[in-house]
Structure formats: C-alpha cells, structure tokens
Design a protein around this motif. Structure first.
Motif, PDB file in Angstrom:
ATOM      1  N   GLU A 111     141.232  43.120  24.135  1.00  0.00           N
ATOM      2  CA  GLU A 111     141.731  42.679  25.556  1.00  0.00           C
ATOM      3  C   GLU A 111     141.554  41.291  26.260  1.00  0.00           C
ATOM      4  O   GLU A 111     142.287  40.882  26.809  1.00  0.00           O
ATOM      5  N   GLN A 112     140.277  40.929  26.249  1.00  0.00           N
ATOM      6  CA  GLN A 112     139.962  39.617  26.435  1.00  0.00           C
ATOM      7  C   GLN A 112     140.800  38.545  25.826  1.00  0.00           C
ATOM      8  O   GLN A 112     141.479  37.621  26.443  1.00  0.00           O
ATOM      9  N   ARG A 113     140.762  38.522  24.500  1.00  0.00           N
ATOM     10  CA  ARG A 113     141.920  37.673  23.878  1.00  0.00           C
ATOM     11  C   ARG A 113     143.172  37.610  24.348  1.00  0.00           C
ATOM     12  O   ARG A 113     143.576  36.739  24.488  1.00  0.00           O
ATOM     13  N   HIS A 114     143.871  38.727  24.580  1.00  0.00           N
ATOM     14  CA  HIS A 114     145.146  38.923  25.017  1.00  0.00           C
ATOM     15  C   HIS A 114     145.360  38.282  26.228  1.00  0.00           C
ATOM     16  O   HIS A 114     146.327  37.442  26.421  1.00  0.00           O
ATOM     17  N   VAL A 115     144.373  38.502  27.264  1.00  0.00           N
ATOM     18  CA  VAL A 115     144.452  38.139  28.569  1.00  0.00           C
ATOM     19  C   VAL A 115     144.469  36.613  28.452  1.00  0.00           C
ATOM     20  O   VAL A 115     145.083  35.794  29.197  1.00  0.00           O
ATOM     21  N   TYR A 116     143.268  36.103  27.868  1.00  0.00           N
ATOM     22  CA  TYR A 116     143.099  34.628  27.847  1.00  0.00           C
ATOM     23  C   TYR A 116     144.271  33.865  27.155  1.00  0.00           C
ATOM     24  O   TYR A 116     144.666  32.641  27.555  1.00  0.00           O
ATOM     25  N   LYS A 117     144.929  34.331  26.253  1.00  0.00           N
ATOM     26  CA  LYS A 117     146.173  33.793  25.527  1.00  0.00           C
ATOM     27  C   LYS A 117     147.274  33.912  26.438  1.00  0.00           C
ATOM     28  O   LYS A 117     148.197  32.959  26.111  1.00  0.00           O
ATOM     29  N   THR A 118     147.668  34.849  27.172  1.00  0.00           N
ATOM     30  CA  THR A 118     148.814  35.313  27.753  1.00  0.00           C
ATOM     31  C   THR A 118     148.785  34.824  29.391  1.00  0.00           C
ATOM     32  O   THR A 118     149.546  34.374  30.002  1.00  0.00           O
ATOM     33  N   ILE A 119     147.625  35.364  30.027  1.00  0.00           N
ATOM     34  CA  ILE A 119     147.522  35.055  31.617  1.00  0.00           C
ATOM     35  C   ILE A 119     146.524  33.947  31.869  1.00  0.00           C
ATOM     36  O   ILE A 119     146.748  33.253  32.872  1.00  0.00           O
ATOM     37  N   GLY A 120     145.555  33.800  30.916  1.00  0.00           N
ATOM     38  CA  GLY A 120     144.857  32.645  31.293  1.00  0.00           C
ATOM     39  C   GLY A 120     143.362  33.000  31.918  1.00  0.00           C
ATOM     40  O   GLY A 120     143.311  34.044  32.619  1.00  0.00           O
ATOM     41  N   GLY A 121     142.458  32.090  32.148  1.00  0.00           N
ATOM     42  CA  GLY A 121     141.338  32.281  32.776  1.00  0.00           C
ATOM     43  C   GLY A 121     140.216  31.088  32.461  1.00  0.00           C
ATOM     44  O   GLY A 121     140.673  30.050  32.105  1.00  0.00           O
ATOM     45  N   ALA A 122     138.760  31.608  32.582  1.00  0.00           N
ATOM     46  CA  ALA A 122     137.811  30.526  32.051  1.00  0.00           C
ATOM     47  C   ALA A 122     136.868  31.230  31.289  1.00  0.00           C
ATOM     48  O   ALA A 122     135.622  31.624  31.742  1.00  0.00           O
ATOM     49  N   LYS A 139     131.364  31.077  18.992  1.00  0.00           N
ATOM     50  CA  LYS A 139     130.474  30.495  18.236  1.00  0.00           C
ATOM     51  C   LYS A 139     129.578  29.512  19.269  1.00  0.00           C
ATOM     52  O   LYS A 139     128.342  29.555  19.025  1.00  0.00           O
ATOM     53  N   GLU A 140     130.142  28.886  20.031  1.00  0.00           N
ATOM     54  CA  GLU A 140     129.136  27.951  20.787  1.00  0.00           C
ATOM     55  C   GLU A 140     128.458  28.733  21.851  1.00  0.00           C
ATOM     56  O   GLU A 140     127.092  28.475  22.319  1.00  0.00           O
ATOM     57  N   ASN A 141     128.938  29.984  22.340  1.00  0.00           N
ATOM     58  CA  ASN A 141     128.371  30.563  23.468  1.00  0.00           C
ATOM     59  C   ASN A 141     127.804  31.857  23.077  1.00  0.00           C
ATOM     60  O   ASN A 141     127.225  32.451  23.804  1.00  0.00           O
ATOM     61  N   HIS A 142     127.730  32.285  21.865  1.00  0.00           N
ATOM     62  CA  HIS A 142     127.095  33.509  20.991  1.00  0.00           C
ATOM     63  C   HIS A 142     127.800  34.725  21.837  1.00  0.00           C
ATOM     64  O   HIS A 142     126.776  35.589  22.240  1.00  0.00           O
ATOM     65  N   ILE A 143     128.949  34.798  21.950  1.00  0.00           N
ATOM     66  CA  ILE A 143     129.491  35.847  22.638  1.00  0.00           C
ATOM     67  C   ILE A 143     130.642  36.504  21.683  1.00  0.00           C
ATOM     68  O   ILE A 143     131.173  35.767  20.523  1.00  0.00           O
ATOM     69  N   LYS A 144     131.335  37.604  21.939  1.00  0.00           N
ATOM     70  CA  LYS A 144     132.365  38.261  21.196  1.00  0.00           C
ATOM     71  C   LYS A 144     133.553  38.639  22.282  1.00  0.00           C
ATOM     72  O   LYS A 144     133.092  39.378  22.943  1.00  0.00           O
TER      73      LYS A 144
END
Length: 441
Positions: free
Chosen positions: A383-394, A374-379
């Motif tokens: 795959e991205q959700r899975h990675v960010y929830k399990t492996i992590g990132g920025a 919502k803040e950055n107007h992206i979707k």
C-alpha cells in the motif's frame, strides 16, 4: 537522505543572546550607576504588591523567581517557572508570610508569562506604562526591605530589541535567574515590563518584557481558574473526552485556509495541539521552513516577531512530547507530523511541543523506494509503495517522526506555500503567517 537531514536540522538548538551592559550593583559610593534612588522616587509603598515565588512538584522544590500584582486579585509571573510544577507558594516582599497559588487564568508561552490567582491574598495592582520609552530612560528594580531601607537598583533602558523572537527592552539593571519576573519600574513608578535574564553560554542579556504585552494578556484572561498542572503537556480526562468529539481545526494562513483532522488514537498529541490553539499560541507565527516537494513547517515560538535575517525555528513551548510512531500512519501527501531534534541530541525521538509540518511531497519510483529501504532499514508495504508512486509523500521520514493528523481540505494552499522563494535555511523570503487556528466543533 538530504531532505531527512534538512528537517532534523530545522530544530537544532541555537543561541540568540548577546552581552548586555550590566548595571553596577555594589552601591558602595555615590558615583556608581546603581544606588539608592532619590527620595522623590520612592518605591517602598509598592513592596506589598511584589512577591517572590517558589514552585514545586509535590514536595520537590523546582524553581524560584518573582512576580507582581496587576490588580487586587490577579498577578503575573514567568511561565517558565511553572511548566513542570503542580503547586507554588508566594511571599510578598513586605513580610514573611507565604501563600499558595490557587491556579492560573491565562498563559502566554511565547512571551513567557502566566496570570495567577493566589489564595487569601489581595494586593493593589501595579500600574503598567504602555507609552513611548526613550533610550536612556532611568529604570529601577527593588528588593525586600533590609532594616528600614528598600534596596533599589538604578539603571537605564538601553534599547528596544528582539531576543529569541520576543520584542523586549534591554536594560542595564541586573536580573538574576532567581529574580526573573521582578517588575522593572520607570521613575514615574509605573512598570516598564517584567524583568528577565536571557542566558547564552557565558553571556547574559537583561531585559524587560514590555508592559504592553502584559496588558494584552490581562485582556485575554480565561475563566475558569485552572490548576498549575495544566501548564504542562497533559489535560484532564474530561477535556480529552470532549476533544475526541471535535471535527478538526481550520488553519487560517496568508495564502488561504487549511483544514486538518486530528487522529483520536493519538490523544496526547491531539490534546496538546488543541490546548495550544485555545491559548492562541499559533496566532501570527510564521511558516518558517518550506522545503519544496517535501514539507511546510510552522509552530516555532521565535517567529512571531522575527526580523528577516533572524535564525528561527529553535523555540518551543517549554516542553517536548514522547514519540508515538504508529506504523498505521506513513508520510503520504497531506499527513501532519511533528519535527524533533536529531538522534544524537534526542535518542528517544521526543517530539517538539508545538511545531508541526504538512507533507507536500512528490512521487517516487520503485528504485528510489528500494534505496530508502536500504538506507533507513525499513520495509514499505504494498500500500505504501502504491501511494508513494501515485500520490506521493515523504517516505524518508517514515519510522522517524510522529504523525498525528491529516489535511482534509486546502492542500492547494499548502502547494502554494510550497512554491515560494526561500533562503539557504529554507525560510521564505517573504513572511507567510498562520493568522490563527480555529477549532471546528
């Protein structure tokens, strides 16, 4: 997000200059500090080895400065004069003839020096002085012959200092922008250093880049001769094709080694990075920005000689790169990207020419990812959700910064750097350096 703001602020332009004491250039009476030097310190015979230089982009004139010969075939001049040029001409101070610059042999972007070869021109090299220089030592600059006299500006070495990350001698002689690159002499007729003006607003510092730095560059000159156009961000097609075959790079740090694979579908960024590696640009630079559970960042030119209290992270190689934000890549843990100035100063999101960061990151919840969307107007993709929830990132950086590589080994080293204590500007309290970067063929 907080982390997003911190990273963009890391590249906000800052001023480092101070007011230098200026030598008197009037020469109108015998009591001025700048006058014709005593006859026993004569510089007339050295004029043939000093030249003015004009750089061009095609027929368009770009910059004007000076330079001088180090031996009968190699000369030195400020790199900043040549960064956007494809040809240049020089005119020795003892005459009116002009000569084309054939190309360059080596470059030190951090100290703003380039070694040149000049077509059909050979002159004696000036002698460099690399010993101790006491504060208050007399310094001299010379100008082209006027009639039968050699105008000589006399000044003093005020102090050794660090300006914009470079070790320099502050001098009272005046160096104009059009005379950047002129030799600054001691009374033994040896060169103290390369004269330069640093400007910050209405203030100027007049300095000499030490002769010792010039001597070290002369020792590292590379063959073969390269065209001036190579000083910018591009490389020839044959070099780019060879770069596509390399396996990666090994970043040697004080805490261990990190191996990075460069993406071949990002050729401009890959080729630029490898060009700087071959020039030893990254040798001894600091990891100057460490934001816990987010990124570690290096590649700023003003960090090599930075003092503990210096504000760093503002100086690049003299150019930026166009953004190339590939939706195929996102900021998962281990990705390598390029910082940039914030949008208000950089609406095309152009990347810094030398700095890079490694994503350390953390894991995120679905709720956090929803808020970022919502803040950055992206979707985010599944795959991205899975990675960010399990492996992590920025994930706050997605869609805003160019990614051009990934860590293939050594994330434990990045994690170790990520845990160090930092000051309020996220600079580590104890210096951590990139010792060097090696190309893996």
């Amino acid at each position: 997000m907080r982390q997003f703001l911190i990273l963009t602020l890391a590249l906000v332009l800052a001023s480092c200059g101070g007011s230098g004491k200026q030598g008197n250039t009037s020469g109108k009476n015998k009591n001025t500090t700048e006058k014709k030097a005593p006859e026993k310190v004569s510089f007339g015979s050295l004029l043939p080895s000093i030249f003015s230089v004009t750089t061009y982009d095609g027929k368009r004139r770009l910059e004007q400065g000076m330079g001088f010969f180090l031996n009968d075939s190699v000369a030195v001049s400020p790199y900043s004069l040549f960064g956007n040029s494809n040809r240049a001409e020089v005119q020795p101070l003892d005459g009116n003839a002009t000569y084309e610059v054939a190309g360059f042999l080596a470059v030190d972007r951090i100290n703003d020096l380039v070694l040149l070869k000049i077509k059909n021109l050979h002159r004696p090299g000036l002698k460099l002085y690399t010993g101790h220089v006491p504060r208050g030592a007399l310094t001299y600059v010379v100008s082209p012959i006027r009639g039968k006299t050699v105008p000589i500006g006399k000044g003093k070495m005020l102090e050794k200092s660090t300006i914009q990350g470079n070790n320099v001698f502050r001098i009272s002689n005046i160096i104009y922008s059009s005379t950047n690159g002129r030799p600054v002499f001691l009374n033994n007729r040896k060169v103290l250093g390369v004269g330069k003006m640093y400007s910050a607003g209405i203030d100027q510092d007049y300095v000499a880049v030490p002769a010792e730095v010039v001597a070290k560059l002369l020792e590292k000159q590379n063959e073969p001769l390269k065209p001036l156009s190579r000083l910018g961000g591009k490389v020839p097609p044959e070099v780019s094709a060879a770069n596509a075959k390399i396996k990666g790079v090994l970043v040697e740090t004080d805490y261990g080694n990190i191996t990075i694979r460069l993406f071949n579908n990002m050729p401009l960024y890959r080729d630029n990075f490898l060009k700087l590696v071959r020039e030893h640009y990254y040798d001894s630079l600091l990891w100057h920005r460490v934001i816990a559970k987010f990124v570690i960042q290096t590649g700023a030119a003003d960090t090599r000689h930075a003092e503990p209290d210096d504000m760093v992270g503002w100086k690049g190689p003299g150019y930026t790169l166009p953004a190339n934000i590939n939706p195929k890549y996102f900021h998962r843990r281990g990705m390598v990207g390029v910082p940039r100035l914030p949008d208000r100063q950089n609406r095309f999101k152009r990347s810094d020419g030398s700095q890079f960061y490694i994503v350390v990151g953390r894991t995120y919840s679905d709720k956090e990812l929803d808020d970022i969307e919502k803040e950055n107007h992206i979707k985010f993709s599944p795959e991205q959700r899975h990675v960010y929830k399990t492996i992590g990132g920025a994930p706050t950086l997605d869609g805003e910064y160019t990614i051009f590589g990934e860590v293939t080994s050594g994330m434990n080293v990045a994690d170790k750097i990520d845990t160090v204590s930092v000051n309020k500007y996220y600079r580590p309290l104890r210096d951590i350096r990139v010792k060097r970067i090696r190309i893996l063929k």
